[in-house]
Design an enzyme around this catalytic site. Sequence first.
Site, short mmCIF file in Angstrom:
data_model
loop_
_atom_site.label_atom_id
_atom_site.label_comp_id
_atom_site.label_asym_id
_atom_site.label_seq_id
_atom_site.Cartn_x
_atom_site.Cartn_y
_atom_site.Cartn_z
N ASP A 187 14.44 4.35 -1.12
CA ASP A 187 15.08 3.23 -0.44
C ASP A 187 14.36 3.13 0.89
O ASP A 187 14.21 4.14 1.59
CB ASP A 187 16.58 3.44 -0.26
CG ASP A 187 17.26 2.13 0.13
OD1 ASP A 187 17.10 1.15 -0.60
OD2 ASP A 187 17.95 2.10 1.16
N SER A 216 12.47 1.66 -9.98
CA SER A 216 12.19 0.40 -9.31
C SER A 216 11.69 -0.62 -10.32
O SER A 216 11.04 -0.26 -11.30
CB SER A 216 11.13 0.59 -8.22
OG SER A 216 10.84 -0.64 -7.59
N PHE A 247 3.38 -6.06 0.89
CA PHE A 247 4.51 -6.89 0.47
C PHE A 247 5.60 -6.76 1.53
O PHE A 247 5.49 -5.98 2.47
CB PHE A 247 5.03 -6.48 -0.91
CG PHE A 247 5.47 -5.05 -1.02
CD1 PHE A 247 6.80 -4.70 -0.87
CD2 PHE A 247 4.55 -4.05 -1.26
CE1 PHE A 247 7.20 -3.39 -0.97
CE2 PHE A 247 4.95 -2.72 -1.37
CZ PHE A 247 6.28 -2.39 -1.23
N HIS A 257 5.22 4.96 5.83
CA HIS A 257 6.48 5.68 5.69
C HIS A 257 6.62 6.26 4.29
O HIS A 257 7.05 7.41 4.12
CB HIS A 257 7.64 4.74 6.01
CG HIS A 257 7.60 3.44 5.24
ND1 HIS A 257 6.51 2.58 5.25
CD2 HIS A 257 8.50 2.85 4.42
CE1 HIS A 257 6.75 1.54 4.48
NE2 HIS A 257 7.96 1.68 3.96
N LYS A 262 4.88 -4.24 -7.08
CA LYS A 262 4.00 -3.80 -5.99
C LYS A 262 4.40 -2.41 -5.50
O LYS A 262 3.56 -1.57 -5.22
CB LYS A 262 3.99 -4.81 -4.86
CG LYS A 262 3.29 -6.10 -5.24
CD LYS A 262 3.20 -7.07 -4.07
CE LYS A 262 2.47 -8.33 -4.48
NZ LYS A 262 2.32 -9.26 -3.35
N LYS A 263 5.70 -2.16 -5.40
CA LYS A 263 6.17 -0.84 -4.98
C LYS A 263 5.81 0.21 -6.04
O LYS A 263 5.38 1.31 -5.71
CB LYS A 263 7.68 -0.84 -4.75
CG LYS A 263 8.19 0.48 -4.20
CD LYS A 263 9.70 0.49 -4.04
CE LYS A 263 10.14 -0.32 -2.86
NZ LYS A 263 11.58 -0.17 -2.57
N ASP A 304 5.25 -6.34 5.61
CA ASP A 304 3.94 -5.80 5.97
C ASP A 304 3.12 -6.70 6.88
O ASP A 304 2.50 -6.21 7.83
CB ASP A 304 3.12 -5.47 4.71
CG ASP A 304 3.61 -4.22 3.99
OD1 ASP A 304 4.55 -3.56 4.48
OD2 ASP A 304 3.05 -3.91 2.91
#
Length: 190
Positions: free
Chosen positions: A67, A7, A146, A174, A11-12, A149
Amino acid sequence: MKFVLASHNKKKIAEMAAILGALGVEVVPLPEDAPEPAEDGATFEENARIKAVSAAGFTGLPAIADDSGLCVDALGGAPGIYSARYCEGADRARNDLLLRNMEDQDDRSCRFVCAIACILPDGETLTVRGECEGELLRESHGAGGFGYDPLFYVPACGCTFGELPPETKNEISHRGRALRKLKEALQGRL
């Protein structure tokens, strides 16, 4: 063991590194010059695998890719696998479009879905899925997180993902649920 996270979303990456770090996995971000593979799978699982295979091939490291997206029942599951590509622009533009598309809808049920693919050092692929049920609000609440959210209300918490502290979000999200399934699947394999 060191894994590359497939990625470029800072933030992820931070969210996944915090969760994976707690599982004892050292993570490194995908190099900036890594190619962006075409996410042309028909499911979250297929797209996660595409990204993991690309990252492993580029870096030579075992890879973890996710994903994820928001699936809204009243929109037949949209934006779904197209959540990040729902429209041109940043998070706010996507959120505004989603709210416009939901203006006349009473059914606000939705879920965040995350599929994670992990390419192990021996080339084996593990795939897991996590979901978090919620409701789509009619306006944003909270500045945390992000993406969608600030619109994703979690009844059990009485607030949106955008209002939750990161540690709480990581526990119930999740992605957190998928990562815990990945931990179980990895036990005894590393």
